[in-house]
Design a protein around this motif. Structure first.
Motif, PDB file in Angstrom:
ATOM      1  N   LYS A   1       0.843  -1.201   0.000  1.00 39.69           N
ATOM      2  CA  LYS A   1       0.000   0.000   0.000  1.00 39.69           C
ATOM      3  C   LYS A   1       0.880   1.254   0.000  1.00 39.69           C
ATOM      4  CE  LYS A   1      -3.796   2.262   0.086  1.00 39.69           C
ATOM      5  NZ  LYS A   1      -4.390   2.443  -1.253  1.00 39.69           N
ATOM      6  N   SER A   2       1.969   1.218   0.766  1.00 41.18           N
ATOM      7  CA  SER A   2       2.898   2.355   0.779  1.00 41.18           C
ATOM      8  C   SER A   2       3.543   2.542  -0.587  1.00 41.18           C
ATOM      9  CB  SER A   2       3.985   2.148   1.838  1.00 41.18           C
ATOM     10  OG  SER A   2       3.424   2.240   3.127  1.00 41.18           O
ATOM     11  N   ILE A   3       3.943   1.426  -1.213  1.00 40.48           N
ATOM     12  CA  ILE A   3       4.522   1.511  -2.558  1.00 40.48           C
ATOM     13  C   ILE A   3       3.511   2.127  -3.530  1.00 40.48           C
ATOM     14  CG2 ILE A   3       5.262   0.115  -4.544  1.00 40.48           C
ATOM     15  CD1 ILE A   3       6.633  -1.766  -2.495  1.00 40.48           C
ATOM     16  N   ASP A   4       2.261   1.685  -3.434  1.00 38.13           N
ATOM     17  CA  ASP A   4       1.234   2.212  -4.337  1.00 38.13           C
ATOM     18  C   ASP A   4       1.001   3.703  -4.118  1.00 38.13           C
ATOM     19  OD1 ASP A   4       0.972  -0.260  -5.453  1.00 38.13           O
ATOM     20  OD2 ASP A   4      -0.827  -0.813  -4.343  1.00 38.13           O
ATOM     21  N   ASN A   5       0.999   4.117  -2.855  1.00 38.90           N
ATOM     22  CA  ASN A   5       0.830   5.552  -2.563  1.00 38.90           C
ATOM     23  C   ASN A   5       1.977   6.366  -3.158  1.00 38.90           C
ATOM     24  OD1 ASN A   5      -1.560   5.234  -1.198  1.00 38.90           O
ATOM     25  ND2 ASN A   5      -0.657   5.313   0.851  1.00 38.90           N
ATOM     26  N   ILE A   6       3.188   5.844  -2.999  1.00 40.33           N
ATOM     27  CA  ILE A   6       4.350   6.549  -3.551  1.00 40.33           C
ATOM     28  C   ILE A   6       4.257   6.613  -5.074  1.00 40.33           C
ATOM     29  CG2 ILE A   6       6.858   6.387  -3.913  1.00 40.33           C
ATOM     30  CD1 ILE A   6       7.081   5.428  -0.997  1.00 40.33           C
ATOM     31  N   ASP A   7       3.908   5.485  -5.714  1.00 32.44           N
ATOM     32  CA  ASP A   7       3.797   5.492  -7.175  1.00 32.44           C
ATOM     33  C   ASP A   7       2.724   6.476  -7.654  1.00 32.44           C
ATOM     34  OD1 ASP A   7       5.860   3.749  -7.690  1.00 32.44           O
ATOM     35  OD2 ASP A   7       4.589   1.967  -7.679  1.00 32.44           O
ATOM     36  N   SER A   8       1.625   6.539  -6.930  1.00 32.63           N
ATOM     37  CA  SER A   8       0.573   7.489  -7.312  1.00 32.63           C
ATOM     38  C   SER A   8       1.085   8.923  -7.203  1.00 32.63           C
ATOM     39  CB  SER A   8      -0.662   7.317  -6.409  1.00 32.63           C
ATOM     40  OG  SER A   8      -1.231   6.046  -6.604  1.00 32.63           O
ATOM     41  N   ALA A   9       1.794   9.205  -6.117  1.00 35.24           N
ATOM     42  CA  ALA A   9       2.376  10.541  -5.953  1.00 35.24           C
ATOM     43  C   ALA A   9       3.352  10.838  -7.084  1.00 35.24           C
ATOM     44  CB  ALA A   9       3.077  10.648  -4.593  1.00 35.24           C
ATOM     45  N   MET A  10       4.143   9.841  -7.469  1.00 30.70           N
ATOM     46  CA  MET A  10       5.121  10.026  -8.547  1.00 30.70           C
ATOM     47  C   MET A  10       4.426  10.372  -9.865  1.00 30.70           C
ATOM     48  SD  MET A  10       8.099   9.403  -7.206  1.00 30.70           S
ATOM     49  CE  MET A  10       9.293   8.790  -8.352  1.00 30.70           C
ATOM     50  N   VAL A  11       3.354   9.664 -10.164  1.00 30.96           N
ATOM     51  CA  VAL A  11       2.649   9.914 -11.429  1.00 30.96           C
ATOM     52  C   VAL A  11       2.088  11.340 -11.445  1.00 30.96           C
ATOM     53  CG1 VAL A  11       0.525   9.323 -12.689  1.00 30.96           C
ATOM     54  CG2 VAL A  11       2.178   7.536 -12.103  1.00 30.96           C
ATOM     55  N   LEU A  12       1.521  11.769 -10.316  1.00 28.30           N
ATOM     56  CA  LEU A  12       0.972  13.128 -10.253  1.00 28.30           C
ATOM     57  C   LEU A  12       2.082  14.177 -10.367  1.00 28.30           C
ATOM     58  CD1 LEU A  12      -1.783  12.664  -7.517  1.00 28.30           C
ATOM     59  CD2 LEU A  12      -2.047  12.662  -9.997  1.00 28.30           C
ATOM     60  N   LEU A  13       3.214  13.904  -9.733  1.00 28.32           N
ATOM     61  CA  LEU A  13       4.341  14.851  -9.832  1.00 28.32           C
ATOM     62  C   LEU A  13       4.902  14.886 -11.251  1.00 28.32           C
ATOM     63  CD1 LEU A  13       6.228  14.213  -6.455  1.00 28.32           C
ATOM     64  CD2 LEU A  13       5.157  16.353  -7.186  1.00 28.32           C
ATOM     65  N   LEU A  14       4.962  13.721 -11.896  1.00 31.49           N
ATOM     66  CA  LEU A  14       5.449  13.692 -13.281  1.00 31.49           C
ATOM     67  C   LEU A  14       4.501  14.475 -14.190  1.00 31.49           C
ATOM     68  CD1 LEU A  14       6.636   9.973 -13.480  1.00 31.49           C
ATOM     69  CD2 LEU A  14       8.096  11.994 -13.806  1.00 31.49           C
ATOM     70  N   ALA A  15       3.196  14.305 -13.970  1.00 32.30           N
ATOM     71  CA  ALA A  15       2.217  15.053 -14.767  1.00 32.30           C
ATOM     72  C   ALA A  15       2.456  16.552 -14.603  1.00 32.30           C
ATOM     73  CB  ALA A  15       0.794  14.681 -14.336  1.00 32.30           C
ATOM     74  N   GLU A  16       2.675  16.972 -13.369  1.00 30.52           N
ATOM     75  CA  GLU A  16       2.912  18.388 -13.099  1.00 30.52           C
ATOM     76  C   GLU A  16       4.245  18.842 -13.703  1.00 30.52           C
ATOM     77  OE1 GLU A  16       0.781  20.403 -12.084  1.00 30.52           O
ATOM     78  OE2 GLU A  16       2.054  22.164 -11.898  1.00 30.52           O
ATOM     79  N   ARG A  17       5.264  18.001 -13.607  1.00 31.70           N
ATOM     80  CA  ARG A  17       6.574  18.357 -14.167  1.00 31.70           C
ATOM     81  C   ARG A  17       6.469  18.629 -15.671  1.00 31.70           C
ATOM     82  NH1 ARG A  17      11.534  17.558 -16.221  1.00 31.70           N
ATOM     83  NH2 ARG A  17      13.355  17.710 -14.879  1.00 31.70           N
ATOM     84  N   PHE A  18       5.715  17.797 -16.385  1.00 29.60           N
ATOM     85  CA  PHE A  18       5.617  17.992 -17.831  1.00 29.60           C
ATOM     86  C   PHE A  18       4.708  19.171 -18.188  1.00 29.60           C
ATOM     87  CE2 PHE A  18       6.847  13.368 -17.794  1.00 29.60           C
ATOM     88  CZ  PHE A  18       8.139  13.606 -18.225  1.00 29.60           C
ATOM     89  N   ARG A  19       3.794  19.504 -17.298  1.00 24.44           N
ATOM     90  CA  ARG A  19       3.030  20.743 -17.503  1.00 24.44           C
ATOM     91  C   ARG A  19       3.980  21.943 -17.445  1.00 24.44           C
ATOM     92  NH1 ARG A  19      -2.263  21.609 -16.319  1.00 24.44           N
ATOM     93  NH2 ARG A  19      -1.693  23.277 -14.892  1.00 24.44           N
ATOM     94  N   ILE A  20       4.923  21.882 -16.522  1.00 20.43           N
ATOM     95  CA  ILE A  20       5.862  23.000 -16.371  1.00 20.43           C
ATOM     96  C   ILE A  20       6.869  23.034 -17.517  1.00 20.43           C
ATOM     97  CG2 ILE A  20       7.590  24.064 -14.864  1.00 20.43           C
ATOM     98  CD1 ILE A  20       6.090  22.704 -12.499  1.00 20.43           C
ATOM     99  N   THR A  21       7.383  21.857 -17.927  1.00 22.06           N
ATOM    100  CA  THR A  21       8.340  21.885 -19.042  1.00 22.06           C
ATOM    101  C   THR A  21       7.664  22.358 -20.329  1.00 22.06           C
ATOM    102  OG1 THR A  21       8.056  19.486 -19.290  1.00 22.06           O
ATOM    103  CG2 THR A  21      10.025  20.234 -18.149  1.00 22.06           C
ATOM    104  N   ALA A  22       6.356  22.118 -20.456  1.00 18.19           N
ATOM    105  CA  ALA A  22       5.643  22.646 -21.627  1.00 18.19           C
ATOM    106  C   ALA A  22       5.682  24.177 -21.598  1.00 18.19           C
ATOM    107  CB  ALA A  22       4.198  22.137 -21.633  1.00 18.19           C
ATOM    108  N   GLN A  23       5.542  24.748 -20.397  1.00 19.10           N
ATOM    109  CA  GLN A  23       5.612  26.212 -20.270  1.00 19.10           C
ATOM    110  C   GLN A  23       7.022  26.718 -20.579  1.00 19.10           C
ATOM    111  OE1 GLN A  23       3.522  27.904 -16.684  1.00 19.10           O
ATOM    112  NE2 GLN A  23       3.034  25.778 -16.301  1.00 19.10           N
ATOM    113  N   VAL A  24       8.032  25.959 -20.122  1.00 22.91           N
ATOM    114  CA  VAL A  24       9.412  26.338 -20.438  1.00 22.91           C
ATOM    115  C   VAL A  24       9.618  26.315 -21.951  1.00 22.91           C
ATOM    116  CG1 VAL A  24      11.844  25.623 -20.253  1.00 22.91           C
ATOM    117  CG2 VAL A  24      10.391  25.586 -18.223  1.00 22.91           C
ATOM    118  N   GLY A  25       9.073  25.286 -22.608  1.00 18.22           N
ATOM    119  CA  GLY A  25       9.186  25.179 -24.065  1.00 18.22           C
ATOM    120  C   GLY A  25       8.560  26.379 -24.764  1.00 18.22           C
ATOM    121  N   GLU A  26       7.374  26.780 -24.283  1.00 17.44           N
ATOM    122  CA  GLU A  26       6.694  27.944 -24.849  1.00 17.44           C
ATOM    123  C   GLU A  26       7.531  29.214 -24.652  1.00 17.44           C
ATOM    124  OE1 GLU A  26       3.841  28.334 -26.583  1.00 17.44           O
ATOM    125  OE2 GLU A  26       3.762  26.148 -26.687  1.00 17.44           O
ATOM    126  N   TYR A  27       8.064  29.332 -23.431  1.00 18.75           N
ATOM    127  CA  TYR A  27       8.877  30.508 -23.110  1.00 18.75           C
ATOM    128  C   TYR A  27      10.097  30.593 -24.023  1.00 18.75           C
ATOM    129  CZ  TYR A  27      11.674  33.882 -20.598  1.00 18.75           C
ATOM    130  OH  TYR A  27      12.431  34.974 -20.291  1.00 18.75           O
TER     131      TYR A  27
END
Lengths: 93, 93
Positions: A10-36
């Motif tokens: 369950k702890s592993i699953d929670n961490i993986d879920s957090a990782m996926v959400l952070l990765l989603a956010e990271r690529f949202r930000i790199t898209a902004q960097v790309g635009e900039y």
């Protein structure tokens, strides 16, 4: 299933879920960097920045008990995805 | 440097730092899973569990705007490291 194994998973699953959400956010930000960078006609790669990132993450990995080489593998994985997403965006435009 | 680019990069760095700490914690937990499985003579791989993980992370990726295939790449990366760490542990014992 034994509750100890269940709890660890369950702890592993929670961490993986957090990782996926952070990765989603990271690529949202790199898209902004790309635009900039596009808007300001900056080159896609910044080798000095990349070296700083590697050095910082390796240091943090060492301090937290993660193999520093694995931290670099993580960085390679996300960078290859950033390049793929930027190429896809350029192909679309 | 322009403050907009600086801010975006600071967010990326914060996310990467969080990722490294979460990865460190994830491998601490998989080490415990490895110990548990060894103690209880359970096989290292659990294909049903692996399929559940893939399906859950792909779903979460879709919902959060991350390419589901990238979520699988993340999972492959951590699984390959888990196998490497388990093999290293066995070689030491």
């Amino acid at each position: 299933m034994n509750s100890e194994l269940h709890n660890l998973r369950k702890s592993i699953d929670n961490i993986d879920s957090a990782m996926v959400l952070l990765l989603a956010e990271r690529f949202r930000i790199t898209a902004q960097v790309g635009e900039y960078k596009k808007l300001h006609q900056l080159p896609p790669a910044d080798l000095s920045r990349e070296a700083d990132q590697e050095s910082h993450l390796k240091q943090l990995a060492s301090e937290s008990g993660l193999d520093p080489e694995f931290a670099l593998k993580y960085l390679e994985l996300v960078r290859s995805e950033v390049k793929r997403l930027h190429a896809a965006l350029q192909a679309k435009n």
